[in-house]
Structures are given as C-alpha cells and as structure tokens.
Scaffold this active site. Structure first.
Site, mmCIF file in Angstrom:
data_model
loop_
_atom_site.group_PDB
_atom_site.id
_atom_site.type_symbol
_atom_site.label_atom_id
_atom_site.label_comp_id
_atom_site.label_asym_id
_atom_site.label_seq_id
_atom_site.Cartn_x
_atom_site.Cartn_y
_atom_site.Cartn_z
ATOM 1 N N LEU A 1 0.742 -0.949 -0.138
ATOM 2 C CA LEU A 1 -0.280 -0.029 0.165
ATOM 3 C C LEU A 1 0.893 1.254 0.008
ATOM 4 O O LEU A 1 1.449 1.611 1.064
ATOM 5 C CB LEU A 1 -1.020 0.049 1.304
ATOM 6 C CG LEU A 1 -1.841 -1.294 1.472
ATOM 7 C CD1 LEU A 1 -2.580 -1.141 2.559
ATOM 8 C CD2 LEU A 1 -2.622 -1.465 0.096
ATOM 9 N N ASP A 2 1.016 1.821 -1.059
ATOM 10 C CA ASP A 2 1.607 3.392 -1.040
ATOM 11 C C ASP A 2 0.695 4.264 -0.481
ATOM 12 O O ASP A 2 -0.508 4.287 -0.896
ATOM 13 C CB ASP A 2 1.871 3.541 -2.802
ATOM 14 C CG ASP A 2 2.870 2.800 -3.387
ATOM 15 O OD1 ASP A 2 3.724 2.070 -2.709
ATOM 16 O OD2 ASP A 2 2.995 2.760 -4.631
ATOM 17 N N ILE A 3 0.978 5.060 0.424
ATOM 18 C CA ILE A 3 0.293 5.915 1.418
ATOM 19 C C ILE A 3 0.923 7.362 1.125
ATOM 20 O O ILE A 3 2.161 7.476 1.308
ATOM 21 C CB ILE A 3 0.416 5.183 2.801
ATOM 22 C CG1 ILE A 3 -0.359 3.922 2.484
ATOM 23 C CG2 ILE A 3 -0.649 6.362 3.513
ATOM 24 C CD1 ILE A 3 -1.629 3.767 2.179
#
Length: 166
Positions: free
Chosen positions: A61-63
């Site tokens: 998950l790129d946040i």
C-alpha cells in the site's frame, strides 16, 4: 552454525494466476501486489490464496498524507485516491492477503525517519503482519519505530545499500 530462513517475495506484473504460478515455481515464497490492489482485483487474490494460502500474498500500500489523513496513492497517475489507509487495510483483509507492506511515499529514500503516526495507525488497524517502508535514516530510526508501533518488520533497502553499519 545457525541456519536462517529469509522468505523471498517477488512482485511486479502479476495480473493472472499463470504468472503467479511461474513466480512460485521459480522460488518465490510470497508474491506482492500494488497496482492490482489499487484496481481491486480481488478475484485474482482469492484464486491465488486458495491455491497457495493467504500467507503467500503481500499487499503493498503506497500511502500519502494529506492534511492529517493517510490516503492510498496511485504511483501510475501520481495522485492520491479517495480511499484511506484504514479502508484499504479492511479490503486487503477481506481479499485474503496475509501480510501488508505500508510504504510512505513522501519519506521513501529520504532518510529522515519514519512517520510514526502512519505506522502506528497501520499496525493497530489489523492483525496481519505489517512491514514499514520509507524513512530509515539511522539505526535509531528503527528503535523509534519498533518502540512506538506494532509493526512486525521493516523494508529498508536504500538505508542498507548506502550505509556503513560498522
């Protein structure tokens, strides 16, 4: 002499069950998904987890933080999406993942320390193992991360590739 086991996780371009099978046949212990997670390809995840087990699926998950909220970030469009970190964690739990890598896109490679609030939120929002990625600049950063969150591991290639540890 002690033996250690380091699981190999491979990812990139896995958009069908046959590619996943080839990754496993060629030595992967786990496979990771990022863009397929963004695209909500839950049928693929269910198929793969039914064959190889949920422990073999890793959601990346790129946040990105906007104001005080953490949103999923799409690296392909370079835009934040209208789904929060916690909402996406709930999705990947439902889709049969066994592990989550949370990448802080604003800190990755900058060596300025971890966003403790981000990794605390992620690790307190799930019972799945959480791997922190993005921010390691010193050995003390690891201590702060593990002392103040419940993350299970770190990914810190940039730190280890460009650092004299001794």
């Amino acid at each position: 002499m002690k033996n250690i086991f380091i699981p190999i996780t491979l990812g990139g371009g896995i958009d069908n069950q046959e590619i996943a099978k080839k990754f496993f046949q060629n030595g992967a212990d786990k496979i990771s998904f990022c863009s397929q997670v963004i695209d909500h390809n839950y049928q693929l995840f269910n198929q793969i987890s039914n064959i190889y087990g949920c422990q073999a699926l890793v959601a990346v998950l790129d946040i990105i933080k906007i104001d005080e909220t953490y949103f999923l970030y799409d690296y392909r469009t370079k835009k934040a999406l209208d789904i929060t970190l916690v909402e996406m964690i709930r999705n990947v739990e439902k889709w049969g993942f066994g592990e989550i890598v949370v990448q802080d896109v604003l800190q990755d490679g900058r060596k300025r320390g971890y966003d403790i609030d981000l990794f605390r939120l992620a690790s307190h929002s799930t019972n799945l193992p959480v791997v922190a990625l993005g921010g390691a600049g010193s050995l003390e950063d690891f201590d702060l991360l593990f002392e103040n969150t419940n993350v299970d591991a770190v990914a810190a290639a940039n730190f280890f590739q460009h650092q004299e540890l001794l």
